[in-house]
Design an enzyme around this catalytic site. Structure first.
Site, PDB file in Angstrom:
ATOM      1  N   TYR A  68       0.828  -1.201   0.000  1.00 46.23           N
ATOM      2  CA  TYR A  68       0.000   0.000   0.000  1.00 46.23           C
ATOM      3  C   TYR A  68       0.862   1.252   0.000  1.00 46.23           C
ATOM      4  CZ  TYR A  68       0.860   0.909   5.015  1.00 46.23           C
ATOM      5  OH  TYR A  68       1.431   1.194   6.226  1.00 46.23           O
TER       6      TYR A  68
ATOM      7  N   ARG B 196       8.084   4.185  -4.802  1.00 40.51           N
ATOM      8  CA  ARG B 196       8.230   3.172  -3.738  1.00 40.51           C
ATOM      9  C   ARG B 196       7.230   2.030  -3.946  1.00 40.51           C
ATOM     10  NH1 ARG B 196       7.689   5.058   2.344  1.00 40.51           N
ATOM     11  NH2 ARG B 196       5.512   5.268   1.670  1.00 40.51           N
TER      12      ARG B 196
ATOM     13  N   ARG C 211      -7.525 -20.549  -2.148  1.00 41.24           N
ATOM     14  CA  ARG C 211      -6.521 -20.412  -1.092  1.00 41.24           C
ATOM     15  C   ARG C 211      -5.396 -21.417  -1.264  1.00 41.24           C
ATOM     16  NH1 ARG C 211      -5.122 -22.121   4.111  1.00 41.24           N
ATOM     17  NH2 ARG C 211      -4.203 -20.459   5.361  1.00 41.24           N
TER      18      ARG C 211
ATOM     19  N   LYS D 241       6.470  -2.059   1.840  1.00 40.97           N
ATOM     20  CA  LYS D 241       5.310  -1.480   2.532  1.00 40.97           C
ATOM     21  C   LYS D 241       4.104  -2.410   2.375  1.00 40.97           C
ATOM     22  CE  LYS D 241       3.233   3.099   3.220  1.00 40.97           C
ATOM     23  NZ  LYS D 241       3.346   3.124   4.667  1.00 40.97           N
TER      24      LYS D 241
ATOM     25  N   GLU E 287      12.034   2.196  14.331  1.00 37.15           N
ATOM     26  CA  GLU E 287      11.196   3.310  13.860  1.00 37.15           C
ATOM     27  C   GLU E 287       9.908   3.328  14.671  1.00 37.15           C
ATOM     28  OE1 GLU E 287       9.857   2.607   9.759  1.00 37.15           O
ATOM     29  OE2 GLU E 287       9.984   0.453  10.133  1.00 37.15           O
TER      30      GLU E 287
ATOM     31  N   LEU F  94      11.088   1.101   7.160  1.00 36.43           N
ATOM     32  CA  LEU F  94      10.503   1.564   5.905  1.00 36.43           C
ATOM     33  C   LEU F  94      11.273   2.804   5.447  1.00 36.43           C
ATOM     34  CD1 LEU F  94       8.086   1.061   3.919  1.00 36.43           C
ATOM     35  CD2 LEU F  94       7.079   3.066   4.968  1.00 36.43           C
TER      36      LEU F  94
HETATM   37  N1  PDD Z   1       2.916   4.896   7.375  1.00 38.80           N
HETATM   38  N2  PDD Z   1       7.576   3.605   8.881  1.00 38.80           N
HETATM   39  C1  PDD Z   1       6.460   2.866   8.845  1.00 38.80           C
HETATM   40  C2  PDD Z   1       6.457   1.541   9.500  1.00 38.80           C
HETATM   41  C3  PDD Z   1       5.315   3.369   8.195  1.00 38.80           C
HETATM   42  O1  PDD Z   1       4.187   2.629   8.163  1.00 38.80           O
HETATM   43  C4  PDD Z   1       5.350   4.661   7.603  1.00 38.80           C
HETATM   44  C5  PDD Z   1       4.175   5.239   6.883  1.00 38.80           C
HETATM   45  C6  PDD Z   1       6.553   5.384   7.684  1.00 38.80           C
HETATM   46  C7  PDD Z   1       6.690   6.763   7.064  1.00 38.80           C
HETATM   47  O2  PDD Z   1       6.720   6.689   5.670  1.00 38.80           O
HETATM   48  P1  PDD Z   1       6.202   7.901   4.763  1.00 38.80           P
HETATM   49  O3  PDD Z   1       6.973   9.094   5.180  1.00 38.80           O
HETATM   50  O4  PDD Z   1       6.515   7.463   3.392  1.00 38.80           O
HETATM   51  O5  PDD Z   1       4.722   8.042   5.043  1.00 38.80           O
HETATM   52  C8  PDD Z   1       7.650   4.824   8.319  1.00 38.80           C
HETATM   53  C9  PDD Z   1       1.716   5.354   6.699  1.00 38.80           C
HETATM   54  C10 PDD Z   1       1.545   6.828   6.745  1.00 38.80           C
HETATM   55  C11 PDD Z   1       0.525   4.589   7.239  1.00 38.80           C
HETATM   56  O6  PDD Z   1       0.668   3.385   7.399  1.00 38.80           O
HETATM   57  O7  PDD Z   1      -0.531   5.171   7.471  1.00 38.80           O
END
Ligand code: PDD
Length: 284
Positions: free
Chosen positions: A33, A52, A100, A147, A179, A204
């Site tokens: 996503y 990405r 499945r 992601k 993170e 990420l």
């Molecule tokens: N999350 N690390 C993780 C684990 C994340 O899920 C996200 C983003 C980030 C930051 O990435 P970016 O700057 O590209 O949004 C870092 C999104 C916003 C979410 O899951 O809602």
């Protein structure tokens, strides 16, 4: 009022949107996503999010459901149909629907689902007061650079934070912060250096993180990419996290340690302002 969402070629009212119960996103979290922010009805840094997305798809050998122009067209149409001025556009691609089976299906059309969500990003009350975080073990898999929609560990961590009266959690592996649950983590040391973990499969590769690195360098601030420990975070003068949905979010407390005066510090506020300026400038 009901939103219009996008499901596999159709714009439909959210209550009419349907996806197969055999969709591999549903059965195996076999999907990826992206979340792009929207300011003034325009997409922020969207090309980087789509780049990405391609990388995530490639790493999982998953077909792209549309090219960048096609996806951007749908994002913009959803923004238009829902009259979204500020918030996010969520997009999800899965390997598609098939009986499945743990093995990938021989034939499956990727699914593409998108929706908008309103959010007050610029004037978020949390940005003004700063957020509190707790630290928790990082129990996620080893490919956090992809992601994927496998977000249960992040959801569990956020829920634990909430139950303990905190706003979010930062995760620890091998004695270092990886993170935040849905954001990248930064601290500011006593000499004013900004520290954030270097890129690897452990985190990420945040799009906001990347843009922040750029504006921080342009502003002549010192930023060091390296892993840092919880103790360093406790002793930090300031801290903040970055994500597309919250931009630069000041952190004022980590576990039992109040940072600085317990309010958003000058570096976090400056970085947030610099990022907002960049985001507004680049939005299309
Ligand atoms: N999350 N690390 C993780 C684990 C994340 O899920 C996200 C983003 C980030 C930051 O990435 P970016 O700057 O590209 O949004 C870092 C999104 C916003 C979410 O899951 O809602």
């Amino acid at each position: 009022m009901s939103r219009t969402v996008y499901v596999n070629g159709d714009y439909v009212a959210e209550q009419d949107a349907k996806i197969s119960i055999f969709d591999r996103g549903f059965l195996f979290a076999d999907g990826v996503y992206e979340v792009s922010s929207v300011l003034g009805g325009k997409l922020v840094d969207n090309a980087a999010h789509l780049a990405r997305l391609d990388r995530s798809l490639n790493e999982l050998n998953m077909a792209a459901p549309a090219d960048h122009a096609g996806i951007t067209g749908i994002q913009k149409e959803l923004i238009r149909r829902n009259g979204l001025t500020e918030g996010v556009v969520y997009l999800q691609v899965t390997r598609g629907a098939a009986d499945r089976d743990f093995n990938f299906p021989e034939v499956a059309e990727p699914s593409l689902v998108m929706f908008t969500q309103e959010k007050n990003i610029l004037e978020a009350p949390t940005a003004a007061r700063g957020i509190t975080v707790i630290t928790l073990p990082d129990i996620r898999w080893q490919r956090r650079d992809i992601k994927t929609v496998g977000l249960l560990p992040a959801s569990l961590a956020k829920q634990t934070a909430k139950e303990r009266g905190a706003d979010d959690a930062w995760m620890i592996e091998d004695g270092h912060i990886t993170e935040g649950t849905s954001n990248n983590a930064f601290i500011v040391t006593d000499n004013g250096d900004i520290i954030t973990r270097q890129l690897s499969n452990s985190i990420l590769h945040g799009i906001t993180r990347k843009a922040v690195l750029k504006v921080v360098a342009e502003a002549g601030l010192t930023l060091v990419e390296r892993a840092f420990t919880p103790d360093e975070a406790y002793a930090a003068r300031e801290a903040f996290s970055t994500s597309a949905s919250s931009f630069v979010m000041p952190v004022v407390k980590i576990d039992d340690h109040i940072l600085g005066n317990g309010v958003p510090g000058p570096v976090a506020q400056k970085v947030r302002a610099l990022y907002v300026e960049e985001a507004l400038k680049s939005a299309v």
